[in-house]
Enzyme design. Structure first.
Site, short mmCIF file in Angstrom:
data_model
loop_
_atom_site.label_atom_id
_atom_site.label_comp_id
_atom_site.label_asym_id
_atom_site.label_seq_id
_atom_site.Cartn_x
_atom_site.Cartn_y
_atom_site.Cartn_z
N GLU A 73 -23.84 -2.94 -35.57
CA GLU A 73 -23.82 -4.11 -36.45
C GLU A 73 -24.35 -3.77 -37.84
O GLU A 73 -23.76 -4.17 -38.86
CB GLU A 73 -24.65 -5.23 -35.83
CG GLU A 73 -24.83 -6.45 -36.70
CD GLU A 73 -23.55 -7.18 -37.03
OE1 GLU A 73 -23.57 -8.06 -37.90
OE2 GLU A 73 -22.50 -6.87 -36.41
N HIS A 76 -22.00 -1.62 -39.98
CA HIS A 76 -20.93 -2.49 -40.51
C HIS A 76 -21.43 -3.29 -41.71
O HIS A 76 -20.73 -3.42 -42.72
CB HIS A 76 -20.46 -3.43 -39.40
CG HIS A 76 -19.41 -4.40 -39.84
ND1 HIS A 76 -19.52 -5.76 -39.61
CD2 HIS A 76 -18.25 -4.24 -40.50
CE1 HIS A 76 -18.47 -6.37 -40.12
NE2 HIS A 76 -17.69 -5.47 -40.66
N HIS A 135 -13.41 -14.67 -40.23
CA HIS A 135 -13.97 -13.43 -40.77
C HIS A 135 -12.93 -12.31 -40.71
O HIS A 135 -12.79 -11.51 -41.65
CB HIS A 135 -15.21 -13.05 -39.97
CG HIS A 135 -16.11 -12.09 -40.66
ND1 HIS A 135 -16.42 -12.15 -42.00
CD2 HIS A 135 -16.79 -11.01 -40.19
CE1 HIS A 135 -17.24 -11.17 -42.33
NE2 HIS A 135 -17.47 -10.45 -41.24
N HIS A 243 -0.29 -15.34 -27.53
CA HIS A 243 -0.33 -14.15 -28.37
C HIS A 243 0.82 -13.21 -28.02
O HIS A 243 1.44 -12.61 -28.90
CB HIS A 243 -1.67 -13.44 -28.20
CG HIS A 243 -1.84 -12.24 -29.10
ND1 HIS A 243 -1.60 -12.29 -30.45
CD2 HIS A 243 -2.24 -10.97 -28.83
CE1 HIS A 243 -1.84 -11.10 -30.98
NE2 HIS A 243 -2.21 -10.28 -30.02
N HIS A 304 -5.23 -1.12 -32.78
CA HIS A 304 -4.37 -2.31 -32.81
C HIS A 304 -4.78 -3.23 -33.95
O HIS A 304 -3.93 -3.78 -34.66
CB HIS A 304 -4.48 -3.02 -31.46
CG HIS A 304 -3.46 -4.09 -31.24
ND1 HIS A 304 -2.11 -3.87 -31.33
CD2 HIS A 304 -3.60 -5.42 -30.93
CE1 HIS A 304 -1.46 -5.00 -31.08
NE2 HIS A 304 -2.35 -5.95 -30.85
#
Length: 334
Positions: A73, A76, A135, A243, A304
């Protein structure tokens, strides 16, 4: 101008890095690796000294420190913070330079500030799916707008092809369909529905009877914690099915558009953009299938996410090229 070109180029690659790290953080369940923001357990870095760890545990007894998740975290956040400073530099560089485009750098600065707010809300609202999806879309939007800014600073790469004029509505449709599919993917990930179906081509037997659309697309506001999801199994399966259906629609729409574009494009630039987008579309669909077959391997799932961002960026660049060709042509006919 050279300085602005370099800033835009570096920002694009840094944004790609932030997108990769964001996906890795989410897929390793490290979104709450640090339960506070912008620090980590009250520190600017992950606490590692014994008395710091003890203080962290006392401050957040409900969230024991897991150093590997906390570092995921924080790394990032460090990269995202660096990107914010770089975009601020792009804005001020354009602001104080004559004959420089200022509107797009201003939008980029506003967007990256909003992204920082979404990053904060992701933590403070304990992974609220709507915020997590927002986000993700914000990060992809930053990449696309930076690419458009880069193109504005490199007029030699801009094309004018009157033959593509009629493809503008289809180009807009392709972008909108892909954005919708990415949003569905973000909703799937944010609600931990990626493995809700593990059969192909659609789902396990009886899946139609288990569909629960109302719960699948409810915002589920008011929960204290959204980590690992709050939806029922039926709702997650519904999200996953939508999806998958969206993937089929996206492939069909984008394939039709890219085939038409390839046939009509005459410039090397547009041909290359078309070929690159088509290649990414094939790779992206293949990665989606492998996510199901291999039960969401980490590297595959991160790829992906990353390929989706780059495919959207290319489609936006193609749309901008077609739009500018139309605008230039209209000026010439006046």
């Amino acid at each position: 101008m050279k300085k602005q070109q370099w800033l835009a180029t570096i920002a694009i690659f840094l944004t790609m890095g932030v997108i990769l790290l964001g996906a890795y953080t989410r897929l390793t369940d490290a979104g709450l690796g640090c339960p506070d923001w912008p620090g980590c357990y009250g520190f600017l870095k992950v606490p590692h000294q014994e008395h710091h760890i003890e203080a962290a545990q006392q401050a957040f007894p409900e969230r024991p420190l897991e150093p590997h998740k906390a570092w995921n975290e924080m790394i990032h956040r460090y990269f995202a913070g660096s990107l914010g400073l770089l975009i601020a530099a792009i804005f001020f560089s354009a602001l104080f330079r004559r004959q420089s485009p200022k509107m797009l750098p201003g939008i980029l600065l506003a967007l990256v500030v909003f992204q920082a707010a979404l990053g904060m809300w992701t933590v403070t609202l304990n992974l609220l799916p709507l915020v997590v999806m927002g986000h993700l879309l914000g990060g992809f939007s930053l990449l696309c707008l930076l690419a458009v800014h880069w193109l504005t600073l490199h007029p030699q790469h801009q094309v004018q092809e009157p033959e593509l004029r009629s493809l503008k509505p289809l180009a807009a449709l392709a972008v909108m369909v892909l954005v919708g599919q990415i949003a569905l993917g973000g909703w799937t990930a944010a609600n931990y529905a990626a493995l809700a179906c593990i059969d192909l081509p659609v789902c396990e037997a009886g899946w139609i009877d288990r569909l629960n659309v109302s719960e699948a697309f409810d915002l589920h506001l008011g929960h204290d914690d959204y980590e690992y999801g709050v939806m029922s199994a039926e709702a997650r399966q519904t999200v996953h099915v939508f999806h998958r259906l969206g993937a089929v629609i996206t492939v069909l729409v984008l394939s039709v558009f890219l085939v038409k574009l390839w046939r009509r494009a005459t410039s090397t630039t547009m041909k290359r953009l078309t070929a690159a987008a088509a290649s990414l579309l094939v790779v992206q669909f293949s990665l989606g299938v492998l996510n199901v077959v291999l039960h969401l391997p980490l590297a595959n799932a991160v790829a992906h996410n990353f390929i989706a961002a780059n495919l959207l960026m290319l489609l936006v660049l193609i749309y901008v090229q077609i739009h500018r060709s139309n605008a230039l042509l209209s000026k010439e006919t006046l």
